[in-house]
Design an enzyme around this catalytic site. Structure first.
Site, PDB file in Angstrom:
ATOM      1  CG  HIS A 153      -2.397   3.488   3.202  1.00 20.37           C
ATOM      2  ND1 HIS A 153      -3.741   3.281   3.269  1.00 20.37           N
ATOM      3  CD2 HIS A 153      -1.764   2.382   3.319  1.00 20.37           C
ATOM      4  CE1 HIS A 153      -4.072   2.168   3.219  1.00 20.37           C
ATOM      5  NE2 HIS A 153      -2.801   1.439   3.233  1.00 20.37           N
ATOM      6  CB  SER A 202      -0.963  -0.067   1.100  1.00 22.08           C
ATOM      7  OG  SER A 202      -1.591  -1.216   1.015  1.00 22.08           O
TER       8      SER A 202
END
Length: 287
Positions: free
Chosen positions: A238, A192
């Site tokens: 993220h 991610s």
């Protein structure tokens, strides 16, 4: 008397130019110009081998970021990254012990409570291996879908080396921020951070090419909502990847052509150095 408006480059809408490819006669900007025996040709004509007498004498065509345009397999790196992630996922399903050895964890005891494991114990490789590790099918499916959707365009516009550098440094930045904030006695894994780096870079690239930003901004917003709305998601990876992707992409496509290489490698070195310093300081704090 009105001044006639010049056409836009066919590869970079919004970039005006008065130059045309001598082969296909489409308008091309300075970033797309390839010297030929007569005039300039576009990267597509060079790739297709349709130019006349330039194959040995023409300069290597370049992307908007200064990377090489290679003939054939324009998404080679993207496909290789997807294949590697899928391979590691399959191996992890076959041998769950592999996940324990590759997952990002800052500091914890092993299952027998005998040995300290994690990055703070010297296992720095976990910062990189965890970026290619997935445990749930929905997790790898979502990440690989975004990699497939975003990676192709970025690889074409940045070039293979710059694109791979963007991916790896974004993943590392995500791991570093996760290690700093939330990796003590808690495992973290997934691509991610790298994927969010591609999201950030896509926003910068679309803005540079003067294309409609609404689709990519909506995609970023949707993924950020999921990041903070669901429990169990390492939002640190993220955000770290997203910020790194924006910084690197801006340096790659936003600077003047004359200083492009210096700005690109300065930005990449800065992201790497900040990640490294973060890891070192956190390791010292946990020692």
């Amino acid at each position: 008397m009105e001044q006639a408006q010049m056409p836009d480059c066919y590869r970079h809408p919004g970039v005006e130019t008065g130059i045309r490819c001598t082969r296909c006669e489409r308008p091309i900007c300075h970033a797309c110009m390839v010297d030929a025996s007569v005039g300039f040709q576009c990267p597509q004509c060079v790739r297709d081998g349709s130019g006349t007498g330039h194959s040995r004498t023409a300069n290597q065509p370049r992307t908007i970021a200064g990377g090489r345009i290679t003939a054939g397999h324009p998404h080679l790196v993207t496909n290789a990254l997807i294949g590697l992630n899928v391979l590691v996922f399959v191996l992890g399903q076959i041998s769950p012990a592999l996940i324990d050895e590759m997952v990002l964890i800052g500091f914890a005891f092993d299952s027998d409570l005998h040995r300290v494991v994690g990055v703070a114990d010297g296992e720095w490789y976990r910062l990189a291996t965890s970026v290619f590790l997935h445990q749930e099918i929905w997790h790898i499916a979502g990440n690989m879908l975004l990699l497939w959707l975003l990676g192709g365009t970025l690889e074409e516009e940045l070039g293979r080396v710059r694109y791979l550098t963007l991916y790896l440094l974004s993943g590392l930045a995500g791991s570093a921020l996760t290690y700093l904030i939330a990796a003590e006695n808690q495992g973290s894994l997934g691509a991610s951070g790298a994927i969010y780096g591609l999201l950030g870079a896509s926003v910068v690239l679309m803005r540079r090419l003067k294309r409609d930003l609404r689709p990519i901004l909506a995609l970023v917003a949707f993924n950020l909502v999921i990041t903070f709305a669901r429990d169990g998601i390492a939002w640190e990876a993220h955000i770290g990847g997203l910020v790194a992707g924006v910084i690197i992409a801006y340096a790659m496509v936003g600077g003047a052509r004359e200083r492009r290489a210096l700005l690109q490698w300065t930005a990449c070195s800065l992201v790497f150095a900040l990640s490294l310093v973060t890891v070192v300081l956190r390791t010292v704090a946990l020692s």
